[in-house]
Design an enzyme around this catalytic site. Structure first.
Site, short mmCIF file in Angstrom:
data_model
loop_
_atom_site.label_atom_id
_atom_site.label_comp_id
_atom_site.label_asym_id
_atom_site.label_seq_id
_atom_site.Cartn_x
_atom_site.Cartn_y
_atom_site.Cartn_z
N GLY A 11 7.79 3.11 2.54
CA GLY A 11 8.00 1.81 1.89
C GLY A 11 9.46 1.40 2.02
N ARG A 72 4.03 3.23 7.71
CA ARG A 72 3.41 4.47 7.25
C ARG A 72 2.68 5.01 8.48
NH1 ARG A 72 5.01 4.79 2.07
NH2 ARG A 72 4.78 2.92 0.80
N ASP A 103 9.86 10.51 -0.09
CA ASP A 103 9.44 11.90 0.09
C ASP A 103 8.56 12.12 1.32
OD1 ASP A 103 7.47 10.52 -1.17
OD2 ASP A 103 7.02 12.05 -2.68
N THR A 125 14.11 4.66 -1.37
CA THR A 125 12.84 4.29 -1.97
C THR A 125 13.10 3.70 -3.35
OG1 THR A 125 10.80 5.12 -3.00
CG2 THR A 125 12.53 6.73 -2.68
N ASP A 127 11.22 4.21 -5.76
CA ASP A 127 10.53 5.06 -6.74
C ASP A 127 11.46 6.05 -7.47
OD1 ASP A 127 8.20 3.84 -5.94
OD2 ASP A 127 7.69 5.40 -4.49
N ASP A 129 12.01 9.03 -6.68
CA ASP A 129 11.23 10.27 -6.81
C ASP A 129 11.62 11.36 -5.81
OD1 ASP A 129 10.31 9.01 -4.54
OD2 ASP A 129 8.19 9.25 -4.99
N ARG A 171 4.96 5.06 -7.79
CA ARG A 171 4.04 6.09 -7.29
C ARG A 171 3.75 7.08 -8.41
NH1 ARG A 171 2.66 6.93 -1.82
NH2 ARG A 171 4.30 5.55 -1.14
O1 F6P Z 1 7.10 4.18 -2.26
C1 F6P Z 1 7.35 2.85 -2.53
C2 F6P Z 1 6.10 2.16 -3.00
O2 F6P Z 1 6.42 0.80 -3.22
C3 F6P Z 1 5.42 2.77 -4.22
O3 F6P Z 1 6.05 2.38 -5.42
C4 F6P Z 1 4.02 2.26 -4.07
O4 F6P Z 1 3.10 3.13 -4.67
C5 F6P Z 1 3.82 2.23 -2.58
O5 F6P Z 1 5.11 2.21 -1.99
C6 F6P Z 1 3.02 1.07 -2.05
O6 F6P Z 1 2.83 1.29 -0.70
P1 F6P Z 1 2.34 0.19 0.34
O7 F6P Z 1 3.46 -0.80 0.49
O8 F6P Z 1 2.08 0.97 1.57
O9 F6P Z 1 1.15 -0.46 -0.27
#
Ligand code: F6P
Length: 319
Positions: A11, A72, A103, A125, A127, A129, A171
């Site tokens: 992300g 991703r 992560d 990120t 998050d 995390d 997350r």
């Molecule tokens: O890791 C960043 C994040 O925005 C999280 O907070 C969330 O769960 C996820 O990515 C959403 O992912 P995507 O943009 O692939 O839907």
């Protein structure tokens, strides 16, 4: 070392551009060649790699997202895919890679390191995390975004005597939620690090109303519960209109704050410094204001993000 690469993965987060810029400009000023990889590990696998110069990173420090793009790419778990990525890097003569991400991205960097290809991880990120750092690049910008959303929701929910349930990203990490709940003056924070009891929450809201609360704000980390379902439960039990708002990807965009720009720039420069000093297989953090680096394999296997209990107890006294 003569040639290094840089990519952003997972992300996107505000400040990633400032981190890339830090890596590129520091590398160039040390006389290294630097290559940008487009769309994270996917672009690495597909060999979408381009040489960068100072101008490549002009006018990006103020921009959210990542100009290199991100993706991703779960296929990177496959060793044959990673082998192809390493072959591409070798083809360009790139000797080390700086990976900016969360992560999942660190996991890719760890696996490449284990295969003998040195990587440096920078925590990028919203998050917060990532183990081994107090702050990730993008977290505080996203926090400001969440707080301004809560402020706006407060205006409308207080005008209508409504209860507002707000779902925040993170997350499986409650940092964004906890800090936003405190700074946004919320009444309740539901985080993944603590047990969630829906009936207890509903009864607490009822008690709040009995004690004269005109409206309430409940902040919930994603993946814990369905906020629409929770709102309906609260509305049915209290008789108060209740609205759910999922903040979603709005939280990930926007110009990085000064803190994130400076943090990202420092980390980018630090990563190059580590590589010049011969360190590979490291991940960078900021701990008590100081830049630090850890073994990336050890960080992923053995370090855990520690939940801020003090913040939790502070919140409990304010709610
Ligand atoms: O890791 C960043 C994040 O925005 C999280 O907070 C969330 O769960 C996820 O990515 C959403 O992912 P995507 O943009 O692939 O839907």
């Amino acid at each position: 070392i003569k040639k290094i690469g840089v990519l952003t993965s997972g992300g996107d987060a505000p400040g990633m551009n400032a981190a890339i810029r830090g890596v590129v400009r520091a590398a160039l000023s040390e006389g290294l060649e630097v290559y940008g990889v487009y769309d994270g590990y996917l672009g690495l696998y597909e060999d979408r790699i381009e040489k960068m110069d100072r101008r490549s990173v002009s006018d990006v420090i103020n921009r959210g997202g990542t100009f290199l793009g991100s993706a991703r790419f779960p296929q990177f778990k496959d060793e044959a895919v990673r082998q192809k990525a390493i072959e591409n890097l070798n083809k360009h003569g790139i000797e080390a890679l700086v990976v900016i991400g969360g992560d999942g991205s660190y996991m890719g960097a760890k696996c490449l390191t284990e295969m003998g290809y040195p990587c440096i991880g920078l925590p990028g990120t919203i998050d917060n995390d990532v183990p081994g750092t107090d702050y990730t690049i993008g977290y505080l910008t996203a926090l400001n975004c969440v707080i301004s959303a809560i402020d706006r929701l407060r205006d409308t929910s207080s005008s209508h005597n409504r209860i507002s349930v707000i779902e925040v990203m993170g997350r499986y990490c409650g940092d964004l939620t906890m800090a936003a709940a405190i700074a946004g003056g919320a009444e309740y924070a539901i985080v993944p690090e603590k047990p969630y009891d829906e009936s207890q929450l509903v009864e607490d809201v009822v008690k709040g109303i009995e004690n004269g609360k005109k409206h309430s704000i409940i902040v919930v980390t994603e993946h814990i519960t369905d906020v629409d379902h929770l709102s309906k439960k609260i509305e049915a039990r209290t008789g108060r209109e209740t609205r759910a708002t999922v903040l979603g990807h709005v939280q990930r965009g926007g110009a990085p704050t000064a803190f994130d720009r400076v943090l990202a720039s420092r980390m980018g420069v630090y990563a190059v410094d580590l590589l010049i000093k011969g360190h590979g297989g490291r991940c960078v953090g900021i701990v008590s204001g100081e830049l630090v680096h850890h073994d990336i394999i050890d960080a992923i296997e053995n370090k855990r993000r520690v939940f801020d209990e003090e913040l939790y107890l502070t919140a409990a006294k304010l709610f």
